[in-house]
Design a protein around this motif. Structure first.
Motif, PDB file in Angstrom:
ATOM      1  N   SER A 105       4.483   4.758   1.760  1.00 46.83           N
ATOM      2  CA  SER A 105       4.219   4.407   3.158  1.00 46.83           C
ATOM      3  C   SER A 105       2.922   3.639   3.336  1.00 46.83           C
ATOM      4  N   LEU A 106       2.044   3.678   2.352  1.00 46.02           N
ATOM      5  CA  LEU A 106       0.782   2.941   2.452  1.00 46.02           C
ATOM      6  C   LEU A 106       0.918   1.479   2.036  1.00 46.02           C
ATOM      7  N   SER A 107       1.867   1.193   1.173  1.00 48.38           N
ATOM      8  CA  SER A 107       1.937  -0.114   0.525  1.00 48.38           C
ATOM      9  C   SER A 107       2.179  -1.266   1.491  1.00 48.38           C
ATOM     10  N   GLY A 108       3.281  -1.208   2.233  1.00 45.97           N
ATOM     11  CA  GLY A 108       3.632  -2.307   3.129  1.00 45.97           C
ATOM     12  C   GLY A 108       2.568  -2.590   4.178  1.00 45.97           C
ATOM     13  N   PRO A 109       2.137  -1.574   4.949  1.00 45.07           N
ATOM     14  CA  PRO A 109       1.109  -1.821   5.959  1.00 45.07           C
ATOM     15  C   PRO A 109      -0.210  -2.311   5.381  1.00 45.07           C
ATOM     16  N   ALA A 110      -0.579  -1.835   4.189  1.00 40.25           N
ATOM     17  CA  ALA A 110      -1.830  -2.284   3.574  1.00 40.25           C
ATOM     18  C   ALA A 110      -1.748  -3.769   3.228  1.00 40.25           C
ATOM     19  N   SER A 111      -0.647  -4.182   2.623  1.00 40.20           N
ATOM     20  CA  SER A 111      -0.485  -5.594   2.270  1.00 40.20           C
ATOM     21  C   SER A 111      -0.417  -6.468   3.518  1.00 40.20           C
ATOM     22  N   ALA A 112       0.249  -5.964   4.566  1.00 38.24           N
ATOM     23  CA  ALA A 112       0.339  -6.724   5.818  1.00 38.24           C
ATOM     24  C   ALA A 112      -1.043  -6.929   6.430  1.00 38.24           C
ATOM     25  N   MET A 113      -1.868  -5.887   6.414  1.00 37.57           N
ATOM     26  CA  MET A 113      -3.221  -6.010   6.966  1.00 37.57           C
ATOM     27  C   MET A 113      -4.055  -6.981   6.142  1.00 37.57           C
ATOM     28  N   LEU A 114      -3.937  -6.920   4.829  1.00 39.83           N
ATOM     29  CA  LEU A 114      -4.691  -7.833   3.976  1.00 39.83           C
ATOM     30  C   LEU A 114      -4.248  -9.279   4.208  1.00 39.83           C
TER      31      LEU A 114
END
Length: 285
Positions: A11-20
């Motif tokens: 659950s951390l992967s997608g949102p983290a990449s989107a924010m970056l």
């Protein structure tokens, strides 16, 4: 280059990449990529298991990382959070069959199953509870049914899966978690002020603000200006420009996105017209 750990799954992967990506950094196109170099921004991203990120950062091999607060605390790594990112929020709680226990104080002599034994062991110790902790990977709801434990400790979002397993949440939350940026703890002051790290944090903070605010523009009669500005004070103060028609001004201000519709209603009742909101894609405060 600045070396940054990013969650590679979950659950951390997608949102983290989107924010970056919103912050202007290149991100991987294939999930199999383990390392990505962004030469324009002088950053190297390492895609790692979320549970391992705090360990890598605490070792000094990587400068900073993105992980969950729960994973950071459970790891026991010598790392600290330096920025909250506002996604992947969750609550960590105890659950058991109705009638088993009324609260943490009743756990003495029981066995507690969890995927976060570090957090649970510390919480029990802090409360003076003598209980056993057994580690299970993945879903732990069946541990009670199979007789492995009398209590479980797990992430609770809606509580539906617990109710379906015939369990109820008990006691106060153990902790609340969200995605955070972390760095090695106890670093020297000059390291903490590393310009590359500070630039990275400013970019992420800019994304957080851009997601939380909208830009609002409207036309207003001069005699109503003070009341209108009270509704839209902005960060420092709004921008006010005279219009061609005498007695009217144009106002521009940042407002909280969650309050935008209510503010528009209030401005309209005040006599403001041509009220517009636009998204903010990036900012620096």
């Amino acid at each position: 280059m600045l070396r940054i750990a990013v969650p590679n799954k979950g659950s951390l992967s997608g949102p983290a990449s989107a924010m970056l990506h919103e912050a202007g950094y290149q991100q991987r196109k294939e999930s199999k990529e383990l390392v990505l170099v962004d030469p324009e921004n002088e950053v190297e991203f390492f895609y790692l298991r979320p549970r391992d990120i705090a360990i890598y950062v605490s070792s000094g091999r990587l400068d900073i990382g993105i992980t969950g607060r729960d994973l950071l605390l459970d790891s026991g790594a010598n790392a600290e959070e330096i920025l909250q990112l506002g996604f992947a929020r969750s609550t960590f709680r105890y659950a058991t069959k109705p009638g088993t226990a009324a609260g943490v104080g009743d756990f003495d002599g029981m066995t507690i199953a969890t995927s976060y034994e570090g957090i649970v062991a510390k919480h029990l110790a802090d409360n003076g509870i003598d209980a056993s902790v057994v580690h299970l990977d993945g879903a732990v709801e069946t541990a009670i049914e199979l007789g492995v434990a009398q209590v479980i400790a797990d992430v609770v979002e809606t509580g539906t899966s617990l109710r379906n397993a015939g369990l109820e949440v008990i006691g106060e939350p153990i902790l609340t978690s969200e995605a955070v940026v972390i760095r090695r703890a106890g670093i020297r002051a000059e390291e903490a002020e590393d310009p590359k790290v500070q630039q990275f944090l400013r970019r992420l903070q800019g994304v957080l603000v851009a997601r939380s605010y909208v830009m609002m523009d409207y036309d207003c009669r001069v005699e109503h200006l003070e009341q209108a500005v009270a509704l839209t004070p902005g960060l420092e103060s709004p921008t006010i420009s005279p219009l061609h028609h005498e007695g009217w001004v144009a106002v521009r201000s940042m407002v909280a996105a969650k309050e935008a519709q209510r503010i528009m209603d209030d401005l309209y009742e005040l006599g403001a017209r041509a009220i517009l909101t636009t998204a903010i894609h990036a900012c620096r405060l």
